[in-house]
Design an enzyme around this catalytic site. Structure first.
Site, mmCIF file in Angstrom:
data_model
loop_
_atom_site.group_PDB
_atom_site.id
_atom_site.type_symbol
_atom_site.label_atom_id
_atom_site.label_comp_id
_atom_site.label_asym_id
_atom_site.label_seq_id
_atom_site.Cartn_x
_atom_site.Cartn_y
_atom_site.Cartn_z
ATOM 1 C CG HIS A 216 -2.044 0.917 1.194
ATOM 2 N ND1 HIS A 216 -2.238 1.904 2.142
ATOM 3 C CD2 HIS A 216 -3.073 1.045 0.320
ATOM 4 C CE1 HIS A 216 -3.321 2.594 1.851
ATOM 5 N NE2 HIS A 216 -3.859 2.095 0.762
ATOM 6 C CG ASP A 223 19.390 11.967 -8.453
ATOM 7 O OD1 ASP A 223 19.327 10.939 -9.155
ATOM 8 O OD2 ASP A 223 19.310 13.109 -8.910
ATOM 9 C CE LYS A 394 -4.118 6.841 2.712
ATOM 10 N NZ LYS A 394 -5.473 6.446 2.724
#
Length: 474
Positions: A216, A223, A394
């Site tokens: 998920h 770089d 979230k």
């Protein structure tokens, strides 16, 4: 009669087996036993596909790179904490939380980071496309969802061009979330030299035992110096371009500093699991030069871990909060311990606010989330349903001091089943910036009340009760 007795005996044996195998998770056990009671054979099949802890252990017992550096660095920092050689210029709770993450998540603490908060897909993709164009050595990307649409093809073309320039490009797609990608889409990338791996692809019969375990994560490393993580996948809907979803509210981070090395380690652990290749070259872990001073720990969670690190992170934050807790999550499916932590915090006088979806993108999880409001609202927890569009952020903040942003929802799946990645930022300035976003989300939400709970129809009450029963399995 003999057939009924035989089926009853079979159901009893299967029930005893599940009780034994899932003895550490009584809530999940209760759900599986309910399936067995309805149909023993079907219940066993569903259990083998979506549960079965021994299968999980077998799948991921050799996932980590031998001798990986995160446990070693974490151990060194734990010893430094004991000798008080590491100082966190925040509360005592910050120090305790940081030590927990060192012990349970092998998450080294770094202090020379700059962290940019990216609001919604527009800001994320604007920054990401610029950074991809500037890549000089390598690009690593790992996504649950990667669509073949406008933004997906835009990134595809950049990756093809960079690979043709000699830049090393590696991609990991989740086998379920990115299943809509065509062979032609992947073929164009591979023809340019891009390396692609599929995480647990949906190939029969193996998918019967791997379907439930998904990657998920949404991460990018460029770089070895620039990292991205958060809630935004690759798709036009995250730019609010989908007629099905409309406005899409989300949160992502752009990080520069030593914490990018932990994101890189996370990627290479997943790459090792899929290819058995080990990469330790300096080019992937260069010395980071940045003016940032943010204290950051990157925490990865998943079924390969001995501990439920993300759950322990959230639980500890809820228990140590002194003034305010604000949870933003699209899918709110806690277990009993997390419910108790939220209710206890509210009883201690802590302001507890939870912002969830008001317009669902997944109906069953929306119903399951709704079932928990009966436990929380009478205890003083404030619950808000977002109305402006699809809420997918979230975020967890406490006391305007510590914040978490990542791919992990406040649900059992993120705690136990899915591979997740989140950043813990020990910074009052950054937490206050996130809280301002959450306060705006609150203005775009409606607060649920006890009157709302009492006015629910019998049909809706039955639906959420059924969804609640299934919630440990979602």
């Amino acid at each position: 009669m003999k057939l009924l007795i035989g089926l009853g005996f079979l159901a009893l044996l299967l029930a005893l087996l599940i009780v034994y195998l899932e003895k550490n998770n009584p809530e999940k056990t209760a759900s599986w036993l309910s399936f067995l009671a309805i149909n023993p054979l079907l219940g066993l099949l569903i259990y083998m596909v979506f549960g079965c802890t021994p299968i999980k252990r077998k799948l991921f017992q050799q996932k980590h790179i031998p001798g990986e550096r995160l446990p070693r660095l974490s151990h060194q920092q734990k010893q430094a904490f004991l000798k008080e050689e590491i100082y966190i210029q925040e509360s005592i709770g910050s120090k305790s939380l940081s030590r927990l993450l060192l012990s349970k998540a092998f998450a080294p603490l770094s202090r020379n980071n700059s962290v940019s908060l990216l609001h919604n897909g527009q800001e994320k993709f604007k920054a990401l496309l610029q950074d991809l164009e500037r890549a000089r050595d390598h690009i690593h990307m790992e996504y649950y969802i990667f669509h073949d649409d406008v933004i997906g093809r835009t990134i595809q073309q950049i990756l093809i061009r960079k690979a043709c320039e000699g830049i090393k490009v590696r991609l990991v797609f989740d086998g379920l979330g990115s299943r809509s990608l065509s062979k032609d889409f992947s073929k164009k990338l591979k023809s340019a030299g891009v390396e692609i791996q599929w995480f647990l692809p949906l190939s029969f019969p193996k998918a019967l035992f791997t379907l439930n375990y998904r990657n998920h994560r949404k991460l990018v490393v460029i770089d070895g110096r620039i990292g991205y993580l958060g809630g935004i996948n690759i798709g036009d809907e995250y730019l609010s371009r989908s007629s099905n979803y409309g406005f899409w509210r989300d949160t992502h981070l752009r990080i520069e500093g030593t914490s990018v090395h932990t994101i890189q380690e996370t990627f290479f652990n997943d790459w090792y699991y899929l290819t058995k290749e080990i990469h330790r070259e300096y080019r992937y872990f260069p010395k980071c030069k940045t003016d940032g001073e943010k204290l950051v720990q990157i925490i990865g969670g998943g079924p390969d871990s001995k501990y439920e690190a993300i759950k322990e992170l959230f639980f500890t934050m809820l228990c140590t909060a002194q003034k305010e807790i604000v949870v933003t999550t699209p899918y709110f499916i806690p277990d009993e311990s997390m419910i108790m932590a939220l209710k206890t915090a509210a009883s201690r006088g802590v302001s507890v606010k939870i912002i969830v979806q008001g317009k669902p993108d997944h109906r069953l999880t929306f119903l399951a989330s709704s079932s928990y409001f009966n436990d929380l609202i009478p205890s003083g927890v404030e619950v808000y349903q977002y109305q402006k569009g699809i809420l997918h952020s979230k975020v967890l903040t406490i006391d305007k001091e510590i914040s978490v942003v990542g791919s992990a929802n406040f649900d059992i799946r993120s705690f136990q089943i899915d591979f997740e990645l989140s950043a813990v930022i020990f910074s009052s300035d950054f937490a206050e910036e996130l809280v301002r976003d959450q306060e705006q989300d609150l203005t775009d939400s409606i607060q649920m009340t006890q009157e709302d709970l009492q006015s629910r129809t019998p049909l809706f009450s039955f639906q959420i009760a059924l969804a609640r029963l299934l919630s440990p399995l979602l």
